[in-house]
Design a protein around this motif. Structure first.
Motif, short mmCIF file in Angstrom:
data_model
loop_
_atom_site.label_atom_id
_atom_site.label_comp_id
_atom_site.label_asym_id
_atom_site.label_seq_id
_atom_site.Cartn_x
_atom_site.Cartn_y
_atom_site.Cartn_z
N CYS A 41 16.66 41.38 8.02
CA CYS A 41 16.91 40.90 9.37
C CYS A 41 15.80 41.45 10.25
O CYS A 41 15.44 42.61 10.11
CB CYS A 41 18.28 41.40 9.84
SG CYS A 41 18.68 41.00 11.55
N ILE A 43 14.69 42.16 14.11
CA ILE A 43 15.06 42.26 15.52
C ILE A 43 13.79 42.53 16.31
O ILE A 43 13.03 43.44 15.99
CB ILE A 43 16.05 43.43 15.76
CG1 ILE A 43 17.30 43.28 14.90
CG2 ILE A 43 16.39 43.55 17.24
CD1 ILE A 43 18.16 42.11 15.25
N CYS A 51 17.11 38.36 17.96
CA CYS A 51 17.05 38.32 16.50
C CYS A 51 16.07 37.21 16.11
O CYS A 51 16.31 36.04 16.36
CB CYS A 51 18.43 38.06 15.92
SG CYS A 51 18.43 38.04 14.13
N GLU A 54 17.82 36.14 11.13
CA GLU A 54 19.14 36.62 10.73
C GLU A 54 19.07 37.20 9.32
O GLU A 54 18.16 36.87 8.56
CB GLU A 54 20.15 35.47 10.75
CG GLU A 54 20.41 34.87 12.11
CD GLU A 54 21.34 35.70 12.97
OE1 GLU A 54 22.03 36.58 12.43
OE2 GLU A 54 21.34 35.47 14.19
N SER A 84 24.08 46.47 15.64
CA SER A 84 25.18 45.53 15.69
C SER A 84 25.07 44.46 14.61
O SER A 84 26.06 43.82 14.26
CB SER A 84 25.29 44.89 17.08
OG SER A 84 24.22 44.00 17.30
N TYR A 85 23.88 44.25 14.07
CA TYR A 85 23.69 43.26 13.00
C TYR A 85 23.99 43.83 11.61
O TYR A 85 24.17 43.08 10.66
CB TYR A 85 22.25 42.73 12.99
CG TYR A 85 22.01 41.66 14.01
CD1 TYR A 85 22.21 40.33 13.72
CD2 TYR A 85 21.59 42.00 15.30
CE1 TYR A 85 21.98 39.35 14.66
CE2 TYR A 85 21.36 41.02 16.25
CZ TYR A 85 21.57 39.70 15.93
OH TYR A 85 21.34 38.74 16.87
#
Length: 88
Positions: A41, A43, A51, A54, A84-85
């Motif tokens: 992922c 960010i 983001c 993903e 948070s991901y």
């Protein structure tokens, strides 16, 4: 050659990071064990946290992630968004 303007230096660093991500993905794809176990992922943060990619398995990663330098979002806010991901 190093740019004297602060934004010129940032652009060069962002280009380096984008290239590093592409190379890292290519290296992971070459290793069967890593290719079958890594999820990535991306960010990004500048004027906002966003983001860019993903969580996906390495075969589904967009290898042309292009990051752009902008804004002044704190790294702390970016790390918080990244956290948070994370799937625990």
């Amino acid at each position: 050659m190093t740019e004297k303007k602060a934004d010129g230096v940032i652009v060069k660093r962002i280009d380096f990071i984008s290239e590093y991500i592409r190379n890292m993905v290519a290296d992971i794809r070459k290793n069967d064990v890593a290719a079958n176990s890594v999820e990535l992922c991306v960010i990004a943060f500048g004027s906002e946290v966003r983001c860019e990619q993903e969580f996906n398995t390495i075969d589904e990663i967009n290898n042309e992630i292009l990051l752009k330098a902008s804004g002044v979002t704190s790294m702390g806010a970016a790390v918080g968004a990244a956290w948070s991901y994370v799937k625990i």
